[in-house]
Design an enzyme around this catalytic site. Structure first.
Site, short mmCIF file in Angstrom:
data_model
loop_
_atom_site.label_atom_id
_atom_site.label_comp_id
_atom_site.label_asym_id
_atom_site.label_seq_id
_atom_site.Cartn_x
_atom_site.Cartn_y
_atom_site.Cartn_z
N ASP A 175 -2.32 7.35 -1.29
CA ASP A 175 -3.10 6.18 -0.92
C ASP A 175 -2.20 4.95 -0.75
O ASP A 175 -1.53 4.53 -1.69
CB ASP A 175 -4.18 5.89 -1.96
CG ASP A 175 -5.19 7.02 -2.06
OD1 ASP A 175 -5.78 7.38 -1.03
OD2 ASP A 175 -5.37 7.56 -3.17
N ASP A 230 3.73 2.66 -2.66
CA ASP A 230 3.36 1.31 -2.21
C ASP A 230 2.97 0.39 -3.37
O ASP A 230 2.70 -0.78 -3.15
CB ASP A 230 2.18 1.38 -1.24
CG ASP A 230 0.90 1.79 -1.96
OD1 ASP A 230 0.82 2.95 -2.41
OD2 ASP A 230 -0.02 0.95 -2.09
N ASP A 264 3.69 9.31 -2.82
CA ASP A 264 2.34 8.85 -3.12
C ASP A 264 1.48 9.05 -1.88
O ASP A 264 2.00 9.23 -0.77
CB ASP A 264 2.41 7.37 -3.50
CG ASP A 264 1.05 6.75 -3.68
OD1 ASP A 264 0.26 7.26 -4.50
OD2 ASP A 264 0.76 5.76 -2.97
#
Length: 327
Positions: A15, A208, A13
């Site tokens: 961001d 995250d 990922d």
């Protein structure tokens, strides 16, 4: 054995995992470059083209080519193609790069419901406002199929969590009653496509956010590493349903070099955890034990409970120190 030694590729990922607002998260670049693993960047953010994302990755010190980036805009277009014929009208709520992607695929990009679009494609664009959302709502009310790149309600940026595409989608859904099908994570397609591009047999999904990054890895049957660098923190992990639970938990991407077994939920750092009614009692703990070791100790117990614990109650000085840093 180090976690990275058990895998042949990273499905990352962006961001909240690699960067915030294009600024590299501490340790991320060195960890990715030092892993020696092939990397594919899998992002729900549809505001930039794959080429633009690759350029930004290169600018922070990562060697990434355009074909090593998969965006939810690409995934949404693939989904839309089953509803379209060449030359059909598509209303795109999103960035210029998303509109160009749709145009390059042979469809007519329109901005008004009066052009009778067959599909409304909704991706993140910081410039989206009432007028664009209203045209989307009108088109959907007239029968257009509604597809979204992703449903992330927030977007991690340098200043904090900004409004994400899912929050914009919620406004259109409120006006129309139509919930769009979403192309990006937590669906498994982007992860499977990423692994296929790399020819990876033992990929590791890294993110995250539990309800997108980790859920997508779980749905794809890929081991997932959750980083405490972005959206989902300790409370979210403790309350996570089975389909949102990562295989490994680390503070940041330096976890790639840590022993894989130490990153799994389990007793560590000298802590103990036990159920007491609806609560978990966290006790003991070494002087040098970390908050994340305490968290992994609690998770082993919490994830065996029928419902999440009401409270995690520290019962030692080390447990007090550790849990105080969770919130």
């Amino acid at each position: 054995m180090a976690l990275q030694d058990n895998h042949d590729a990273l499905l990352l990922d962006l961001d909240g995992t690699v960067w915030n607002g294009g600024v590299a998260i501490e340790h991320a670049v060195d960890a990715i470059n030092g892993s020696g693993l092939a990397a594919m960047y899998v992002t729900n953010n549809a505001s930039r083209s794959a080429g633009d994302v690759a350029q930004m990755l290169n600018a922070i010190g990562l060697n990434a080519a355009e074909q090593e980036v998969i965006t939810s805009a690409q995934a949404a277009l693939t989904m839309a193609e089953s509803h379209l014929e060449h030359g059909d009208s598509v209303l795109v709520v999103g960035a210029a790069s998303f509109k160009q992607l749709v145009s390059d695929a042979g469809y007519r990009v329109v901005a008004s419901a009066d052009d009778n679009p067959k599909v409304v494609l909704h991706g993140h664009n910081p410039e989206t406002g009432w007028a664009q959302l209203s045209e989307a709502a009108l088109a959907i009310q007239q029968g257009a199929i509604y597809l979204a790149t992703n449903l992330d309600t927030t977007l991690p940026m340098e200043r904090g969590f900004m409004v994400g595409n899912g929050s914009m989608v919620a406004a259109v859904t409120s006006a129309t009653g139509v919930v769009p099908e979403a192309a990006g994570k937590p669906g498994p397609a982007m992860f499977l496509q990423a692994a296929d591009r790399l020819g990876a047999k033992r990929p590791l999904a890294v993110g995250d956010r539990l309800d997108t990054d980790i859920a997508g890895g779980v749905a794809a049957g890929i081991p997932a590493l959750h980083l405490l660098t972005g959206v989902s923190g300790p409370l979210a992990l403790i309350e996570a349903p089975k389909e949102h639970r990562p295989t490994f938990i680390a503070d940041d991407l330096r976890g790639l070099t840590q022993d894989a077994e130490s990153l799994r939920p389990g007793t560590q750092g000298g802590f103990t955890a036990r159920i007491d009614g609806d609560d978990i009692i966290l006790g003991n703990g070494n002087d040098a034990a970390t908050p994340t070791e305490a968290l992994r100790t609690v998770l082993e117990v919490a994830w065996h409970m029928d419902t999440p614990p009401e409270y995690v109650r520290p019962n030692s000085e080390a447990a007090e120190r550790a849990t105080a840093q969770w919130w």
